[in-house]
Design a protein around this motif. Structure first.
Motif, PDB file in Angstrom:
ATOM      1  N   LYS A 198      39.152  27.486  52.199  1.00 31.12           N
ATOM      2  CA  LYS A 198      39.852  28.720  51.837  1.00 31.12           C
ATOM      3  C   LYS A 198      41.318  28.432  51.505  1.00 31.12           C
ATOM      4  CE  LYS A 198      36.824  31.832  54.407  1.00 31.12           C
ATOM      5  NZ  LYS A 198      36.683  32.783  55.528  1.00 31.12           N
ATOM      6  N   ARG A 199      41.927  27.567  52.282  1.00 30.09           N
ATOM      7  CA  ARG A 199      43.321  27.187  52.011  1.00 30.09           C
ATOM      8  C   ARG A 199      43.428  26.511  50.651  1.00 30.09           C
ATOM      9  NH1 ARG A 199      46.203  22.445  55.568  1.00 30.09           N
ATOM     10  NH2 ARG A 199      48.164  22.234  54.398  1.00 30.09           N
ATOM     11  N   LEU A 200      42.501  25.612  50.367  1.00 32.33           N
ATOM     12  CA  LEU A 200      42.535  24.887  49.107  1.00 32.33           C
ATOM     13  C   LEU A 200      42.352  25.816  47.915  1.00 32.33           C
ATOM     14  CD1 LEU A 200      41.014  21.462  48.338  1.00 32.33           C
ATOM     15  CD2 LEU A 200      40.322  23.377  46.920  1.00 32.33           C
ATOM     16  N   ILE A 201      41.370  26.705  48.010  1.00 25.56           N
ATOM     17  CA  ILE A 201      41.072  27.594  46.886  1.00 25.56           C
ATOM     18  C   ILE A 201      42.227  28.550  46.626  1.00 25.56           C
ATOM     19  CG2 ILE A 201      39.581  29.525  46.221  1.00 25.56           C
ATOM     20  CD1 ILE A 201      37.262  27.949  47.536  1.00 25.56           C
ATOM     21  N   ARG A 202      42.829  29.071  47.662  1.00 24.05           N
ATOM     22  CA  ARG A 202      43.968  29.972  47.462  1.00 24.05           C
ATOM     23  C   ARG A 202      45.169  29.213  46.904  1.00 24.05           C
ATOM     24  NH1 ARG A 202      42.211  32.816  53.028  1.00 24.05           N
ATOM     25  NH2 ARG A 202      41.028  34.545  52.118  1.00 24.05           N
ATOM     26  N   THR A 247      38.838  33.272  42.721  1.00 24.01           N
ATOM     27  CA  THR A 247      40.061  33.607  43.446  1.00 24.01           C
ATOM     28  C   THR A 247      41.245  33.768  42.505  1.00 24.01           C
ATOM     29  OG1 THR A 247      39.189  32.319  45.290  1.00 24.01           O
ATOM     30  CG2 THR A 247      41.503  32.923  45.396  1.00 24.01           C
ATOM     31  N   SER A 248      41.308  32.953  41.470  1.00 26.57           N
ATOM     32  CA  SER A 248      42.393  33.079  40.491  1.00 26.57           C
ATOM     33  C   SER A 248      42.308  34.409  39.753  1.00 26.57           C
ATOM     34  CB  SER A 248      42.334  31.916  39.501  1.00 26.57           C
ATOM     35  OG  SER A 248      42.630  30.694  40.136  1.00 26.57           O
ATOM     36  N   MET A 249      41.103  34.829  39.408  1.00 25.60           N
ATOM     37  CA  MET A 249      40.948  36.109  38.719  1.00 25.60           C
ATOM     38  C   MET A 249      41.344  37.276  39.617  1.00 25.60           C
ATOM     39  SD  MET A 249      37.423  35.496  36.576  1.00 25.60           S
ATOM     40  CE  MET A 249      37.532  37.073  35.698  1.00 25.60           C
ATOM     41  N   LEU A 250      41.030  37.160  40.909  1.00 28.22           N
ATOM     42  CA  LEU A 250      41.408  38.206  41.853  1.00 28.22           C
ATOM     43  C   LEU A 250      42.920  38.261  42.041  1.00 28.22           C
ATOM     44  CD1 LEU A 250      38.607  37.625  44.499  1.00 28.22           C
ATOM     45  CD2 LEU A 250      38.835  39.645  43.032  1.00 28.22           C
ATOM     46  N   ALA A 251      43.560  37.094  41.973  1.00 27.70           N
ATOM     47  CA  ALA A 251      45.000  37.013  42.225  1.00 27.70           C
ATOM     48  C   ALA A 251      45.846  37.287  40.990  1.00 27.70           C
ATOM     49  CB  ALA A 251      45.351  35.636  42.790  1.00 27.70           C
ATOM     50  N   ASP A 252      45.271  37.117  39.796  1.00 28.26           N
ATOM     51  CA  ASP A 252      46.078  37.170  38.575  1.00 28.26           C
ATOM     52  C   ASP A 252      45.291  37.869  37.471  1.00 28.26           C
ATOM     53  OD1 ASP A 252      47.677  36.603  36.286  1.00 28.26           O
ATOM     54  OD2 ASP A 252      48.437  34.785  37.255  1.00 28.26           O
ATOM     55  N   SER A 253      45.719  39.066  37.127  1.00 25.91           N
ATOM     56  CA  SER A 253      44.999  39.867  36.133  1.00 25.91           C
ATOM     57  C   SER A 253      45.101  39.301  34.721  1.00 25.91           C
ATOM     58  CB  SER A 253      45.526  41.307  36.147  1.00 25.91           C
ATOM     59  OG  SER A 253      46.903  41.338  35.790  1.00 25.91           O
ATOM     60  N   ARG A 254      45.972  38.302  34.512  1.00 22.29           N
ATOM     61  CA  ARG A 254      46.063  37.684  33.184  1.00 22.29           C
ATOM     62  C   ARG A 254      44.803  36.899  32.847  1.00 22.29           C
ATOM     63  NH1 ARG A 254      51.775  34.676  33.931  1.00 22.29           N
ATOM     64  NH2 ARG A 254      50.763  34.301  35.962  1.00 22.29           N
ATOM     65  N   VAL A 255      44.066  36.450  33.852  1.00 21.18           N
ATOM     66  CA  VAL A 255      42.830  35.707  33.620  1.00 21.18           C
ATOM     67  C   VAL A 255      41.731  36.726  33.339  1.00 21.18           C
ATOM     68  CG1 VAL A 255      41.231  33.983  34.505  1.00 21.18           C
ATOM     69  CG2 VAL A 255      43.640  33.915  35.195  1.00 21.18           C
ATOM     70  N   PRO A 268      35.113  35.101  49.398  1.00 18.71           N
ATOM     71  CA  PRO A 268      34.279  36.113  48.741  1.00 18.71           C
ATOM     72  C   PRO A 268      35.070  37.093  47.895  1.00 18.71           C
ATOM     73  CG  PRO A 268      34.572  36.662  51.057  1.00 18.71           C
ATOM     74  CD  PRO A 268      35.192  35.306  50.864  1.00 18.71           C
ATOM     75  N   ILE A 269      34.388  37.648  46.901  1.00 21.24           N
ATOM     76  CA  ILE A 269      34.939  38.788  46.175  1.00 21.24           C
ATOM     77  C   ILE A 269      34.995  39.970  47.130  1.00 21.24           C
ATOM     78  CG2 ILE A 269      34.537  40.394  44.264  1.00 21.24           C
ATOM     79  CD1 ILE A 269      33.079  38.119  42.819  1.00 21.24           C
ATOM     80  N   PRO A 270      36.085  40.713  47.191  1.00 17.17           N
ATOM     81  CA  PRO A 270      36.156  41.852  48.115  1.00 17.17           C
ATOM     82  C   PRO A 270      35.190  42.962  47.720  1.00 17.17           C
ATOM     83  CG  PRO A 270      38.067  41.804  46.666  1.00 17.17           C
ATOM     84  CD  PRO A 270      37.330  40.524  46.419  1.00 17.17           C
ATOM     85  N   ASP A 271      34.982  43.885  48.636  1.00 15.97           N
ATOM     86  CA  ASP A 271      34.055  44.994  48.381  1.00 15.97           C
ATOM     87  C   ASP A 271      34.465  45.819  47.166  1.00 15.97           C
ATOM     88  OD1 ASP A 271      32.532  44.244  50.547  1.00 15.97           O
ATOM     89  OD2 ASP A 271      33.495  45.644  51.935  1.00 15.97           O
ATOM     90  N   SER A 272      35.754  45.821  46.844  1.00 12.43           N
ATOM     91  CA  SER A 272      36.222  46.582  45.679  1.00 12.43           C
ATOM     92  C   SER A 272      35.724  46.001  44.370  1.00 12.43           C
ATOM     93  CB  SER A 272      37.752  46.634  45.671  1.00 12.43           C
ATOM     94  OG  SER A 272      38.303  45.325  45.704  1.00 12.43           O
ATOM     95  N   GLY A 273      35.280  44.740  44.394  1.00 11.56           N
ATOM     96  CA  GLY A 273      34.627  44.143  43.248  1.00 11.56           C
ATOM     97  C   GLY A 273      35.564  43.484  42.249  1.00 11.56           C
ATOM     98  N   TRP A 299      26.738  32.808  46.020  1.00 14.22           N
ATOM     99  CA  TRP A 299      26.591  33.414  44.694  1.00 14.22           C
ATOM    100  C   TRP A 299      25.869  34.755  44.797  1.00 14.22           C
ATOM    101  CZ3 TRP A 299      25.302  29.645  40.087  1.00 14.22           C
ATOM    102  CH2 TRP A 299      26.293  28.663  40.007  1.00 14.22           C
ATOM    103  N   GLU A 300      24.832  34.819  45.619  1.00 10.45           N
ATOM    104  CA  GLU A 300      24.093  36.075  45.774  1.00 10.45           C
ATOM    105  C   GLU A 300      24.988  37.168  46.339  1.00 10.45           C
ATOM    106  OE1 GLU A 300      19.561  34.428  46.480  1.00 10.45           O
ATOM    107  OE2 GLU A 300      20.957  34.419  48.164  1.00 10.45           O
ATOM    108  N   ARG A 301      25.830  36.823  47.278  1.00 10.15           N
ATOM    109  CA  ARG A 301      26.788  37.786  47.841  1.00 10.15           C
ATOM    110  C   ARG A 301      27.757  38.269  46.769  1.00 10.15           C
ATOM    111  NH1 ARG A 301      30.597  34.377  50.844  1.00 10.15           N
ATOM    112  NH2 ARG A 301      31.381  34.132  48.702  1.00 10.15           N
ATOM    113  N   ASP A 302      28.334  37.340  46.012  1.00  9.98           N
ATOM    114  CA  ASP A 302      29.342  37.723  45.030  1.00  9.98           C
ATOM    115  C   ASP A 302      28.738  38.387  43.798  1.00  9.98           C
ATOM    116  OD1 ASP A 302      31.459  36.901  46.570  1.00  9.98           O
ATOM    117  OD2 ASP A 302      31.583  34.907  45.675  1.00  9.98           O
TER     118      ASP A 302
END
Length: 391
Positions: A198-202, A247-255, A268-273, A299-302
């Motif tokens: 998690k640290r690495l991905i963030r 995670t990058s897409m969740l953090a940065d709307s430019r992606v 995980p992707i948050p419940d908000s999607g 993958w099934e969760r996300d």
């Protein structure tokens, strides 16, 4: 084998060694004296490449104790009209040696990867309309240099994309800076538990946002930055680089769109999607829905939380290394990666489906390849996780 290594398919090169040990030596199985090469790009443009050394003074390095800034090396590939220069070096002899030693590979010269023939011209002048080139960010697997995604990058650039591949410093076996300093994989020495991933991905998401700032901001660090269309940015990654795309897409709307290639999504992707377009592309053996827990369960969760355009594709006969240059180059020097699918065919698949995804979502051009299974690529299956089926 510990859980983290199992989920990551080991480091790619270590997997190559594991499969080769006990069989013919690499030199005996391959073509001694032959020069490894990357396949020709399929687009109409010649390709240029250059490297950028970027420093983020706003945050300390996450892995190097006492280092107050985050340094990154980024390779760019882009269309060019200039083909009179020299071809780019794939990696340095030191980088080749460190990568092969990391996998314990013997039977080939340690500098063999530095001799790999590429298709891009070093520091060639970029060409294209102002704000006319879509930008694609690439993130490699854990411990892998950014160069292991060169085949994909060259191909996209030949079709009119600007591609930026990031070396996430201290997460790669070798990152070479302009002064010759080589940073090695400090993060490899840290226990690989859930908190580590998690640290690495963030951290990678922060790297991506910083690179986007440097390429598209008012004080862009590259002369060709004026060619980038900041409204058309996508990201793709392999293994943990693929997981980092979410995670990058969740953090940065430019992606605006993303691809996860064979990467377990630890954060995980948050419940908000997530409503932006997303593609899962992985091994049939590892990521077929309904096949059990572990990697496929993430993958099934996300999948349920992806609320926009989405596809889940699996490739029969592929292994983890099949999706990068490592599979191609290993096969050329006679190392068996255990894949039933030839490396050249796997390369065609990853390039073809990645390009189709980007053409659809960054250029809004219809792509029938993404609508249903194709006779051209019978190894690629479309999955419906809700019914646990792939056809």
């Amino acid at each position: 084998m510990n859980r983290a290594l199992s989920r990551r398919g080991l480091t790619v090169v270590t997997a190559l060694l594991t499969l080769a040990v006990g069989g013919p030596s690499a030199a005996a199985a391959g073509g001694p004296g032959s020069t490894p090469y990357l396949p020709r790009p399929t687009g109409s443009h010649a390709v240029g490449t250059t490297s950028l050394h970027l420093t983020d003074d706003s945050r300390p390095d996450p892995w190097a104790s006492g280092v107050s800034a985050r340094e990154l090396m980024v390779s760019l590939w882009y269309p060019t009209a200039s083909t009179s220069g020299r071809r780019a070096q794939y990696m340095t002899p030191t980088e080749s040696e460190l990568l092969l030693k990391d996998g314990g590979i013997t039977g080939v010269p340690l500098d063999v990867l530095s001799t790999t023939r590429t298709n891009a011209f070093t520091n060639a002048r970029p060409t294209g309309p102002v704000h006319g080139l879509p930008l694609v960010v690439l993130s490699p697997g854990f411990s892998k240099p950014r160069t292991t995604l060169t085949t994909l990058a060259e191909d996209l650039a030949s079709h009119g994309y600007l591609v930026a591949a990031i070396d996430h410093t201290y997460e790669s076996v070798a990152t070479t800076f302009p002064n010759g300093r080589v940073a090695t994989c400090t993060a490899c020495e840290i226990p690989h538990d859930e908190a580590f991933w998690k640290r690495l991905i963030r951290g990678r998401a922060a790297d991506v946002s910083f690179v986007l700032d440097e390429l598209t901001g008012a004080h862009a660090k590259w002369d060709g930055a004026r060619l980038i269309d900041p409204s058309r940015i996508a990201m793709a990654g392999h293994s943990v680089g693929g997981a980092s795309t979410v995670t990058s897409m969740l953090a940065d709307s430019r992606v605006r769109a993303g691809i996860d290639v064979d990467g377990t999504t630890d954060v995980p992707i948050p419940d908000s999607g997530l409503s932006r377009p997303f593609l899962f592309l992985g091994r049939q053996a590892q990521y077929s829905p309904g096949s059990g827990g572990g990697a496929v369960a993430t993958w099934e969760r996300d999948w349920q939380r992806l609320t926009g355009w989405k596809r889940w594709l699996v490739v029969a006969g592929a292994e983890h290394a099949s999706f990068t240059d490592v599979g191609l180059l290993a096969e050329q020097v006679g190392i068996d990666i255990g894949a039933d699918l030839p490396a050249a065919r796997a390369s065609q698949i990853i390039r073809g489906y990645t390009r189709a995804f980007l053409e659809l979502h960054l250029r809004h051009r219809l792509q029938p390849l993404l609508d249903k299974p194709s006779k051209r690529y019978p190894q690629v299956m479309f999955c419906t996780p809700e019914t646990h089926t792939c056809v």
